[in-house]
Design a protein around this motif. Structure first.
Motif, PDB file in Angstrom:
ATOM      1  N   TYR A 108     -31.408  10.111 -25.608  1.00  0.00           N
ATOM      2  CA  TYR A 108     -30.833  10.545 -24.328  1.00  0.00           C
ATOM      3  C   TYR A 108     -31.901  10.433 -23.246  1.00  0.00           C
ATOM      4  CZ  TYR A 108     -28.878  13.544 -20.697  1.00  0.00           C
ATOM      5  OH  TYR A 108     -28.417  14.030 -19.505  1.00  0.00           O
ATOM      6  N   GLU A 111     -29.531  10.638 -18.388  1.00  0.00           N
ATOM      7  CA  GLU A 111     -28.172  10.327 -17.965  1.00  0.00           C
ATOM      8  C   GLU A 111     -27.491   9.570 -19.097  1.00  0.00           C
ATOM      9  OE1 GLU A 111     -28.372   8.061 -14.386  1.00  0.00           O
ATOM     10  OE2 GLU A 111     -29.015   6.225 -15.393  1.00  0.00           O
ATOM     11  N   LEU A 112     -26.181   9.678 -19.133  1.00  0.00           N
ATOM     12  CA  LEU A 112     -25.426   9.083 -20.226  1.00  0.00           C
ATOM     13  C   LEU A 112     -25.147   7.607 -19.961  1.00  0.00           C
ATOM     14  CD1 LEU A 112     -22.882  11.995 -20.772  1.00  0.00           C
ATOM     15  CD2 LEU A 112     -24.914  11.485 -22.127  1.00  0.00           C
ATOM     16  N   LYS A 113     -25.289   6.812 -21.021  1.00  0.00           N
ATOM     17  CA  LYS A 113     -24.982   5.388 -20.900  1.00  0.00           C
ATOM     18  C   LYS A 113     -23.480   5.210 -20.759  1.00  0.00           C
ATOM     19  CE  LYS A 113     -27.306   2.324 -23.081  1.00  0.00           C
ATOM     20  NZ  LYS A 113     -27.931   1.359 -24.027  1.00  0.00           N
ATOM     21  N   LYS A 114     -23.093   4.321 -19.855  1.00  0.00           N
ATOM     22  CA  LYS A 114     -21.669   4.025 -19.641  1.00  0.00           C
ATOM     23  C   LYS A 114     -21.421   2.536 -19.802  1.00  0.00           C
ATOM     24  CE  LYS A 114     -21.890   6.437 -15.827  1.00  0.00           C
ATOM     25  NZ  LYS A 114     -22.973   7.376 -16.161  1.00  0.00           N
ATOM     26  N   VAL A 127     -18.153   6.519 -22.109  1.00  0.00           N
ATOM     27  CA  VAL A 127     -19.348   7.331 -21.865  1.00  0.00           C
ATOM     28  C   VAL A 127     -19.955   7.691 -23.215  1.00  0.00           C
ATOM     29  CG1 VAL A 127     -20.243   9.439 -20.813  1.00  0.00           C
ATOM     30  CG2 VAL A 127     -18.310   8.250 -19.757  1.00  0.00           C
ATOM     31  N   MET A 129     -22.471   9.679 -25.439  1.00  0.00           N
ATOM     32  CA  MET A 129     -23.289  10.893 -25.479  1.00  0.00           C
ATOM     33  C   MET A 129     -23.859  11.077 -26.884  1.00  0.00           C
ATOM     34  SD  MET A 129     -22.204  14.890 -24.988  1.00  0.00           S
ATOM     35  CE  MET A 129     -21.811  14.795 -23.247  1.00  0.00           C
ATOM     36  N   LEU A 150     -22.923  16.483 -19.330  1.00  0.00           N
ATOM     37  CA  LEU A 150     -21.735  16.047 -18.602  1.00  0.00           C
ATOM     38  C   LEU A 150     -21.893  16.310 -17.105  1.00  0.00           C
ATOM     39  CD1 LEU A 150     -18.833  17.138 -20.978  1.00  0.00           C
ATOM     40  CD2 LEU A 150     -19.627  14.824 -20.501  1.00  0.00           C
ATOM     41  N   GLU A 153     -23.821  13.578 -15.759  1.00  0.00           N
ATOM     42  CA  GLU A 153     -23.017  12.352 -15.725  1.00  0.00           C
ATOM     43  C   GLU A 153     -22.128  12.323 -14.499  1.00  0.00           C
ATOM     44  OE1 GLU A 153     -19.641   9.832 -16.126  1.00  0.00           O
ATOM     45  OE2 GLU A 153     -19.429  11.967 -16.507  1.00  0.00           O
ATOM     46  N   LYS A 154     -21.563  13.471 -14.166  1.00  0.00           N
ATOM     47  CA  LYS A 154     -20.668  13.529 -13.008  1.00  0.00           C
ATOM     48  C   LYS A 154     -21.434  13.417 -11.689  1.00  0.00           C
ATOM     49  CE  LYS A 154     -17.218  16.228 -15.478  1.00  0.00           C
ATOM     50  NZ  LYS A 154     -16.658  17.569 -15.698  1.00  0.00           N
ATOM     51  N   GLU A 158     -23.969   5.687 -11.026  1.00  0.00           N
ATOM     52  CA  GLU A 158     -23.207   4.881 -11.962  1.00  0.00           C
ATOM     53  C   GLU A 158     -24.135   3.875 -12.637  1.00  0.00           C
ATOM     54  OE1 GLU A 158     -20.015   5.169 -12.852  1.00  0.00           O
ATOM     55  OE2 GLU A 158     -19.962   6.966 -11.629  1.00  0.00           O
ATOM     56  N   ARG A 181     -11.179   7.231 -18.891  1.00  0.00           N
ATOM     57  CA  ARG A 181     -12.497   7.508 -19.459  1.00  0.00           C
ATOM     58  C   ARG A 181     -12.387   7.887 -20.935  1.00  0.00           C
ATOM     59  NH1 ARG A 181     -12.688   9.835 -14.302  1.00  0.00           N
ATOM     60  NH2 ARG A 181     -14.370   9.035 -12.972  1.00  0.00           N
TER      61      ARG A 181
END
Length: 401
Positions: A108, A111-114, A127, A129, A150, A153-154, A158, A181
């Motif tokens: 981690y 930030e979360l990979k998207k 997303v 996690m 989360l 992430e929000k 991006e 999502r």
């Protein structure tokens, strides 16, 4: 959009002294074939790829071969690290592998990979996690850790990745509010305190709810692909699913049909899940009876003799090398249980409110009978009684002070 959801592969696992590598090769081939047959747009692996942080060489080779097949088939693979994985080892060369359609969220990184994959209705945002320990993200519980990630992430920027760079402008035909999502994660998820069903194959210890993650934290996601629990199940009323392990790893899972989840997403709010069964190379099976009865040809031939077997023997007399005898016809006997020993061990020594009223010598008497199957002699009881009196005297002394 159509994708396959599975996880908890535990590649390299040893069960009762038996390597599961060939069994895992057999089921991974089926995952590959199902993904191709269903024309899946992606394969999601929700953690516990390997069984331990430093996987054996044959486990790494097997997974390498599997990923190579998926790349050649043109099916993207999205995976996260689970609590059994080493995040750093699983994430090795992740930036390079993305060029081939292998997306890994191992460590981690604040930030979360998207990963965004386009379909007829626009983009679906996956997303990823990975499992992280709460302290590493400034949290005291897993629920707080998930909430923190989360929240990042929000509020974070991006980090979109397009399949085959087909959608350069990153617009979604459903509009900003209609973005679909999918969350991929690996935690012990509960619904208003209701815990998922576990099996003996689970190794996680849950203390005081510190590991619990409430499903309500996932509001806003159209589908949540979970790993961590080996029994497939839906959590609450939301589209939150454990796909379960595609292979049984304990006899508590005997008779449980294994499979994968196939998810189809239409427009925003249109999500369907279908279970597709997977057949193991060897079933995990219990057999019960007297040794000679279980050796009879008609009994042996009633099912696959090569199954992984737990034999529960009801013989009262002493047996000489029962496991060796059984393996002459059931080559993959993993466990034997002598039921006469089980009965002895499960004598009625259960904690009840009445037990609290008993004296120390009475409690010792019951414990001794449970362990030895006989009453203690007078000499032992006298020693216990004297020790109990001495302890009671010291307790009264302390109270007077």
């Amino acid at each position: 959009m159509k994708f396959v959801h599975t996880g908890d592969l535990h590649i390299g696992k040893i069960v009762n002294g038996f390597s599961m590598i060939e069994d895992q090769r057999y089921i991974l081939k089926q995952v590959y074939e199902i993904s191709r047959r269903e024309k899946a747009d992606a394969l999601v692996l929700a953690g516990d790829i390997y069984d331990r942080a430093i996987p054996p060489a044959d486990a790494v080779v097997l997974f390498n071969d599997f990923l190579t097949d998926m790349v050649r088939a043109g099916i993207p693979v999205l995976m996260i690290s689970g609590n059994h994985d080493s995040p750093e080892r699983l994430g090795f060369a992740d930036a390079i592998l993305e060029e081939e359609g292998i997306y890994i969220a191992g460590v981690y990184k604040e930030e979360l990979k998207k990963v965004e994959i386009a379909d007829t209705y626009g983009n679906v945002s996956f997303v990823l996690m990975p499992f992280v320990k709460p302290a590493s993200v400034g949290a005291k519980t897993s629920g707080e850790a998930v909430g923190n990630m989360l929240s990042m992430e929000k509020g974070g920027k991006e980090d979109n990745i397009d399949k085959d760079d087909m959608d350069k402008d990153n617009t979604n035909k459903e509009g900003e509010d209609g973005i679909r999502r999918v969350l991929v994660t690996h935690y012990f998820v509960t619904d208003q305190g209701r815990e998922p069903e576990l099996s003996d194959g689970e190794t996680t210890i849950h203390v005081g709810g510190l590991d619990n993650v409430e499903a309500s934290l996932f509001d806003g996601f159209d589908y949540v692909a979970l790993g961590h629990i080996h029994k497939p199940q839906k959590i609450g009323e939301r589209e939150v699913y454990y796909a379960g392990a595609p292979l049984a790893y304990s006899f508590s899972e005997a008779g449980q049909e294994k499979g994968i989840n196939l998810i189809e997403m239409g427009k925003k709010g249109e999500v369907t899940m279908r279970r597709i069964p997977i057949k193991p190379l060897h079933e995990m099976r219990r057999i019960r009876g007297k040794l000679q009865e279980l050796m009879q040809p008609e009994v042996v031939g009633a099912a696959q003799a090569e199954d992984y077997i737990r034999a529960e023997l009801t013989d009262e007399e002493e047996l000489i090398d029962p496991i060796g005898t059984l393996r002459s016809v059931y080559p993959n006997v993993m466990q034997i249980l002598l039921t006469k020993n089980e009965r002895k061990e499960s004598m009625d020594y259960i904690s009840r409110p009445e037990e609290k009223k008993k004296s120390i010598p009475q409690l010792f008497l019951g414990f001794y009978e449970m362990i030895r199957g006989e009453k203690p002699d007078e000499g032992r009881m006298k020693v216990v009684e004297e020790a109990a009196k001495e302890a009671e005297a010291k307790e009264v002394e302390g109270m007077d002070v």
